[in-house]
Scaffold this active site. Sequence first.
Site, PDB file in Angstrom:
ATOM      1  N   GLY A 197       0.874  -1.235  -0.011  1.00 29.46           N
ATOM      2  CA  GLY A 197       0.038  -0.100  -0.056  1.00 29.46           C
ATOM      3  C   GLY A 197       1.164   1.278  -0.052  1.00 29.46           C
ATOM      4  O   GLY A 197       1.974   1.337   0.511  1.00 29.46           O
ATOM      5  N   HIS A 198       0.282   2.291  -0.661  1.00 32.29           N
ATOM      6  CA  HIS A 198       1.233   3.478  -0.469  1.00 32.29           C
ATOM      7  C   HIS A 198       0.611   4.469   0.421  1.00 32.29           C
ATOM      8  O   HIS A 198      -0.294   4.874   0.694  1.00 32.29           O
ATOM      9  CB  HIS A 198       0.804   4.405  -1.948  1.00 32.29           C
ATOM     10  N   LEU A 199       1.523   4.973   1.211  1.00 31.64           N
ATOM     11  CA  LEU A 199       1.433   6.054   2.102  1.00 31.64           C
ATOM     12  C   LEU A 199       1.099   7.331   1.534  1.00 31.64           C
ATOM     13  O   LEU A 199       0.461   8.095   2.027  1.00 31.64           O
ATOM     14  CB  LEU A 199       2.532   6.243   3.069  1.00 31.64           C
ATOM     15  N   THR A 215       6.270   7.609  -5.879  1.00 30.32           N
ATOM     16  CA  THR A 215       5.307   6.929  -4.969  1.00 30.32           C
ATOM     17  C   THR A 215       5.494   5.395  -4.948  1.00 30.32           C
ATOM     18  O   THR A 215       4.967   4.722  -3.929  1.00 30.32           O
ATOM     19  CB  THR A 215       3.870   7.363  -5.103  1.00 30.32           C
TER      20      THR A 215
END
Length: 360
Positions: A197-199, A215
């Site tokens: 997952g991307h912060l 990203t």
Amino acid sequence: MFTTYLVVSLCALAGVSCFLIGALVQQHLSYKKIKSVMVTDSYVYHCRQNIFESLSFLGVKDNITRLSNATPRNTESDSVRKSYSLIEQFALWSRIKAYRAIGRGSYTDTKYNHIADIMKYGFPGLDEIHVYKNFVLSYDRRNRIAHWVCEHLTGDCLTMKDTQKLEKPKAYISDVTIPQMFSADMRDFKNTQFVGGHLASPHNYGCDVVKFLETYKFPNIVPINRKLKNHVWQRLENYVRDMSLEWGSIYVYTGPIFMPQRITFRNWSTRYHVIGMNTVAVPTHFFKIIIRDTTLDNELPFMEGYVVPNAYVDKEMDLLSFLADIRDIEHFAGLRFCDGLQRDRLDLPVSRPSMTDLEQ
């Protein structure tokens, strides 16, 4: 008689000179002290410009920008200039002149000029800071994930599209500034119930292909429950983008939380999964803090804090269910954020995100 006047004049000149030198030295020492304190105190960092203005030599302030018909100026470079004492400005000016005199061009390095813009509300922590074009993060080598990520979102970047085609890379990208032994890799996410997952979401940066690709670097990636990522977390990201489009500019802090669990009445324990050969830590929760500037002078910014468990939750659950006190987020995340007017006191309505869901 002439000798007497000369001696008196020289004494007066010496006294004034000593006073000015003393004032300059005191200003320089005060600036150094403030800069050392604001590294660890986010409130001092947030108020730094007002403090620097009050310490400006002879109380001089720049009132030009406050005039409604004034000529637009570079406020970023102006704020940077105000953060230096006169002694520091003179030393920097001399260095630039010497640098140009030997024919090496401009001394000013603009590579990190955007940090002041992204980190307007301070650093929540200072463990291993990494700077990228679109966000700043603090990296946790032990857990192989970030402590926090901060980004400044503007409506312009959400509405514009880069002329180059934005293509999702086939694999996450390694960051060469982090030793491989302290970094995750693609093999860690195989055969697990968690996905990357991307912060900082890539959908925030469709305006720039470089920002978009950054990203996908591993420091920005965390193990997240697949169903959470595709539903509630995606809705929260869409809500953030909607706020950016509505207000034009917001600041977002995102990061993991390792929440303790009660074992007995007085005993607690922190338990979490690790995945892969690199033992990448899987957070029990995620937080997201949204900060919006106020339009009033000397007023605190508006803030919203959300905490979402890293597990499957009902995809129709209202985002208000995850609204949290920012002081609680600080307690469990071990971070310190600036002071602001929290949303639960503002009684603002939560509308369902209107942006089209984007597959990640």
